[in-house]
Design an enzyme around this catalytic site. Structure first.
Site, short mmCIF file in Angstrom:
data_model
loop_
_atom_site.label_atom_id
_atom_site.label_comp_id
_atom_site.label_asym_id
_atom_site.label_seq_id
_atom_site.Cartn_x
_atom_site.Cartn_y
_atom_site.Cartn_z
CG HIS A 119 -0.18 2.15 -9.24
ND1 HIS A 119 -0.42 1.80 -7.93
CD2 HIS A 119 -1.25 2.89 -9.63
CE1 HIS A 119 -1.58 2.33 -7.55
NE2 HIS A 119 -2.11 2.99 -8.56
NE ARG A 172 -2.81 -1.23 4.44
CZ ARG A 172 -4.08 -1.28 4.04
NH1 ARG A 172 -4.88 -2.17 4.55
NH2 ARG A 172 -4.54 -0.45 3.13
CG ASN A 176 -7.83 -1.78 -5.18
OD1 ASN A 176 -6.91 -2.58 -4.96
ND2 ASN A 176 -8.10 -0.79 -4.33
CG ASP A 224 -2.06 0.98 1.11
OD1 ASP A 224 -2.39 1.39 -0.01
OD2 ASP A 224 -2.63 1.35 2.16
NE ARG A 261 -4.38 7.00 -6.83
CZ ARG A 261 -4.21 6.57 -5.58
NH1 ARG A 261 -3.95 7.42 -4.62
NH2 ARG A 261 -4.32 5.29 -5.29
C1 IPE Z 1 -5.48 -2.58 -0.18
O1 IPE Z 1 -5.12 -1.25 -0.36
C2 IPE Z 1 -5.50 -3.29 -1.49
C3 IPE Z 1 -4.18 -3.52 -2.10
C4 IPE Z 1 -3.04 -3.21 -1.58
C5 IPE Z 1 -4.22 -4.16 -3.38
P1 IPE Z 1 -6.22 -0.11 -0.51
O2 IPE Z 1 -5.47 1.16 -0.69
O3 IPE Z 1 -7.18 -0.46 -1.57
O4 IPE Z 1 -6.95 -0.16 0.89
P2 IPE Z 1 -7.80 0.93 1.66
O5 IPE Z 1 -8.87 1.38 0.73
O6 IPE Z 1 -6.88 2.05 2.02
O7 IPE Z 1 -8.31 0.23 2.88
C1 IPE Z 2 -1.53 0.29 -3.36
O1 IPE Z 2 -1.30 1.66 -3.38
C2 IPE Z 2 -1.76 -0.28 -4.73
C3 IPE Z 2 -3.15 -0.70 -4.99
C4 IPE Z 2 -4.12 -0.66 -4.13
C5 IPE Z 2 -3.44 -1.18 -6.32
P1 IPE Z 2 -2.50 2.70 -3.42
O2 IPE Z 2 -2.83 2.95 -4.85
O3 IPE Z 2 -3.61 2.25 -2.57
O4 IPE Z 2 -1.81 3.98 -2.82
P2 IPE Z 2 -2.40 4.93 -1.69
O5 IPE Z 2 -2.78 4.05 -0.54
O6 IPE Z 2 -3.58 5.62 -2.30
O7 IPE Z 2 -1.28 5.85 -1.37
MG MG Z 3 -4.02 2.46 -0.61
#
Ligand code: IPE
Ligand code: IPE
Ligand code: MG
Length: 247
Positions: free
Chosen positions: A38, A185, A69, A21, A34
């Protein structure tokens, strides 16, 4: 197995699961879109897999894309799917050479055709490897997984009195994986976000403020060292755990 300072080789978790995350925040902090986060998360995947292989972790499960997602803006979802295809194509040779068996869990039918195709091919190509299993959780959520299991059990001839924990586990997507001893995490969030709810009943949880694109081998080892300082009790008293002869 490589000797890493401060790591007890006799207490390496068999299965480590990671909620990767913080990609978006990492990118935004740097003034980028963003998706830039990734893209940079791929290096952290390589680093974690390398670290896992070095110390002898047998299963590494990475939460790459949750069911929820799909609700992100279409451009981000599309970019993530493109990145997935590109990464699989680029990495499959290395994975194979390093004897990594690639697998995926989740509602894989929901993935775009191109993704599904590359994924299936990579899984097929690496299926006989055995050194380490890299499990990608894609379009995965634990509640989806549990509902699927219940549906299959209800549609089978299993009698209600024969339903027990091991039978339920047999119907989960993780049926041939041990439960993770350790779940990591990144990004400072301290929640599970619908990942492996059944399987983490007794997992040790490790949270780090680092954003995923900054996660490297040493961070993985830090998590392992932290795990090794914990006492896993599974409901018993600490005395019972310290002196197993008295069990
Ligand atoms: C969890 O991260 C899912 C993945 C890492 C693929 P999210 O960014 O989607 O989780 P929330 O929404 O902050 O709980
Ligand atoms: C995790 O990073 C990757 C996925 C959930 C696909 P995020 O895209 O959730 O990044 P933040 O949490 O918004 O910073
Ligand atoms: Mg996230």
């Amino acid at each position: 197995m490589v000797d890493i300072e401060g790591i007890d080789q006799n207490n390496i978790p068999n299965h480590v699961a990671i909620i990767m995350d913080g990609n978006g925040r990492w990118a935004r902090e740097k003034g980028h879109e963003r998706i830039f986060g990734h893209l940079n998360g791929v290096e952290a995947v390589r680093a974690s897999l390398k670290a896992a292989r070095k110390i002898g972790v047998k299963f590494l499960t990475l939460y790459a894309f949750s069911t929820e997602n799909w609700n992100r803006p279409k451009e981000e979802v599309d970019a993530l799917m493109d990145l997935l295809v590109k990464t699989i194509v680029e990495e499959v040779k290395d994975l194979h050479e390093n004897k990594v068996k690639l697998r995926a869990i989740g509602s894989l039918d929901s993935l775009p055709e191109a993704c599904r195709k590359e994924l299936d091919e990579a899984v097929e190509q690496t299926k006989d490897n055995g050194e380490v299993e890299l499990v990608l959780a894609l379009s995965y959520s634990a509640r989806w997984e549990i509902v699927e299991a219940i549906r299959k059990i209800a549609a089978s001839d299993v009698k209600s009195e024969d339903i027990d924990e091991s039978l339920v586990a047999e119907y989960l997507a993780t049926r041939d994986l041990p439960d993770p001893e350790l779940m990591i995490r990144t990004s400072g969030e301290q929640r599970i976000s619908n990942f492996l709810l059944w399987q983490i009943a007794y997992s040790e949880l490790y949270f780090t403020p680092k954003f995923w694109p900054d996660f490297r081998e040493d961070d993985f080892y830090d998590a392992i060292r932290d795990y090794q300082r914990r006492q896993r009790r599974f409901g018993k008293t600490s005395e019972q755990v310290i002196i197993p002869e008295q069990e």
